[in-house]
Structures are given as C-alpha cells and as structure tokens.
Design an enzyme around this catalytic site. Structure first.
Site, mmCIF file in Angstrom:
data_model
loop_
_atom_site.group_PDB
_atom_site.id
_atom_site.type_symbol
_atom_site.label_atom_id
_atom_site.label_comp_id
_atom_site.label_asym_id
_atom_site.label_seq_id
_atom_site.Cartn_x
_atom_site.Cartn_y
_atom_site.Cartn_z
ATOM 1 N N LEU A 35 40.015 44.414 40.527
ATOM 2 C CA LEU A 35 39.701 43.060 40.065
ATOM 3 C C LEU A 35 40.560 41.987 40.730
ATOM 4 C CD1 LEU A 35 39.071 43.666 36.238
ATOM 5 C CD2 LEU A 35 37.449 43.775 38.139
ATOM 6 N N TYR A 37 41.158 40.606 60.165
ATOM 7 C CA TYR A 37 40.095 41.143 59.303
ATOM 8 C C TYR A 37 39.137 42.015 60.105
ATOM 9 C CZ TYR A 37 35.515 41.297 57.115
ATOM 10 O OH TYR A 37 34.295 41.725 56.647
#
Length: 325
Positions: free
Chosen positions: A36, A140
C-alpha cells in the site's frame, strides 16, 4: 489454463487491481500482495484475499498451492527515479530477485511481468518492435529492463515459464478501478483534473514537433485490454521460455487530440498553456503489437480514444464526488 490460484503482487494499484478483477471474473482464485505504498486498499477487488506486505517478503506467503504469479509491485515514476535511483533498484530489482527466489523455492513456475516500453529508450524506429535496441534513459526503465534480463536467465536455468509485457500509456477505468496516482503524471487524468476544476490548465510541452498537429504522439491502451493481455499471456507461456511482447493500440494520439477529446467527452473547457519542450521527449512513441497478436491472440477491443477517456471521466467524477470535489 482452467481454474487456478494466482498471486498478484501490487494488486492494490491501478493495473494490478484491474488484472486481479479480470482473474476473479474468469473464475480463478486470487491473492493480492501489496504494501500500500502507492496502492489503495479499496483497489483490491472483492473476492480476492489480501496480504499487506512487501514483495521482498513473498517467501512468507508463496507456496506450492499457487499456479502462477502476476507481478506489478514496482515504483514507476520516471522523474522520481532520476533523483532517487536507489529506491528503484532496491524495490524493482531487489524485490523481483526475492520474488523469483520465492517462486523457485515454492515450485511456482509461471510468471507474467508488467514490464515497460521505457526499456527501449529513444526509439530508433516507429512502431517499436521487440527486436529494437534497448537503451533506457531513466533508472525506472533500466530497472525494468534489468528484471527482464533476470527473468530470461531464470527461464533458461530453472525452467520458468514467463512473459514480459511492454507498453507505454495505460488509461481508462474498469468499474471502480481507475488512476489515482499521487502525484499524478499521466496526461489523461491530468486533463480530466482540469475538466473537474481541480487544476486551472494543462501544459502542452512543445507544439513544434514533426507530427500532424505539432504535439507529441503517444500510444494509449485501455486498462481492460491490458488486463486481458495478461490473462492470455499466462495461458500462452511455456517452460524455459521468456516471451517478450509489446502491447500497443496500433496507432497513436497526439497531446492535442487527447485534450480535444476530453473537451468533447466532458463538455467542459480545458485551458491550455503552451510550454517549452521537455528534454528527452520523442516526437512519436508507438509500439507494435504484432507479436502479441501472433503469440497471444490479443488485440485491443477498446481502441477508440473517446471510449478510453469516457471510462476515465466516469471514474474521475466518482472519485471527485467521494472527495467532495
């Protein structure tokens, strides 16, 4: 594959949640593993078991009862990865290393990985194909490419059946599953925020590119089409092979086309602010889906930009109502 049991890492996020919902609708059993950190508890579809935990700890939860893993637990902000690259190496690469080890130990031998077309970097041709050079321009993209290399080695050495799906821009919504990134960096939800009155205008970074209207052209895929590709990939993979597939819409849409479509769908004005080009923004990024069509039998069933925007708009309004906007 008939009814099966799957672990969905990152299944409280946008794409992972939609894939988990599709798996459940297909009759499979689903466990979502998500810490989360970027996902939302309400993003876990009803009917899925939920474990709040890190992908690095997958060995605690994964056992031989699982038939496969669908892996979405990655950080994905390009700009953030440039200023905080170690965060991306630790989570995206280190987390996947731990996941692969857990799968090996548990005897779980099927994996579908949510990769990215950012692995290619600046395109040498359009549309991009899987044989084009990989030269990512951000940590990334580099972290995702590193994971692809890891999976290739795992398949060759240990018989893993795996697929990596590479795509650019996912948009739209599927029921109560839609984009709610914080911060938001994707064009369609940003333009919708303008239509909702939550943002004064949308910036257009460069209008002098060699494209029909001078703005950048990008590939957009409806999130439900993307989810269907993941299910098809899980059925198509074979032991010892790492299948890499680009997913694309077959054509692209310009920034100005997106803005105009939002105006038409929402009926709201969307003020534009012209800004200078951003460094590293290619004029056109479109991926070929020929391999996905041939190997998975996949093609997008929701290719129209207006349909993608309409679903995203419905979700954005619902979230805005929840927030009192």
């Amino acid at each position: 594959m008939s009814t099966a049991k799957y672990l969905v890492t990152g299944g409280a996020g946008y794409i992972g949640g939609v894939v988990a919902a599709h798996l459940l609708e297909a009759g499979h059993r689903v466990t979502v593993l998500d810490d989360l950190s970027t996902g939302f508890r309400e993003g876990v579809p009803g009917g899925a078991d939920f474990i709040e935990g890190r992908v690095q700890d997958a060995a605690r939860y994964l056992d031989a009862s699982y038939d496969g893993v669908l892996h979405f637990a990655a950080f994905s902000q390009v700009g953030e990865s440039v200023v905080d690259p170690e965060k991306y190496w630790v989570n995206n690469v280190g987390g996947t290393m731990a996941l692969l080890a857990a799968m090996r130990d548990a005897g779980v031998r099927r994996l579908v990985f949510s990769s990215t077309a950012a692995a290619y970097g600046e395109p040498v041709s359009t549309p991009l194909t899987e044989t084009d050079p990989t030269a990512p321009t951000s940590p990334y993209g580099a972290s995702k490419l590193a994971v692809d290399h890891m999976i290739t080695g795992e398949a060759a050495a240990h018989g893993l059946a795996a697929a990596s799906l590479r795509y650019f821009n996912v948009a739209g919504a599927y029921g109560r599953h839609g984009e709610r990134h914080d911060p938001e960096s994707h064009l369609i939800p940003l333009v919708l925020q303008v239509a909702l009155g939550r943002r004064p205008s949308i910036s257009v970074y460069g209008d002098d590119y060699p494209t029909p209207d001078g703005t950048c052209v990008r590939d957009y895929i409806h999130v439900a089409d993307l989810a269907e590709a993941h299910l098809l990939a899980m059925d198509a993979i074979t032991p010892g092979e790492h299948l890499i597939c680009n997913l694309g819409n077959g054509n692209g849409f310009s920034v100005r086309e997106v803005i105009e479509t939002v105006r038409e769908v929402t009926g709201h004005p969307v003020p534009e602010v012209r800004s200078a080009r951003r460094g590293g923004d290619p004029a056109v990024l479109v991926a070929s889906a020929a391999t996905a069509r041939d190997r998975l039998g996949w093609k997008p069933s929701r290719p129209e930009l207006a349909d993608i925007v309409a679903d995203a708009w419905e979700f954005a309004r619902a979230v805005g109502t929840e927030r009192g906007a």
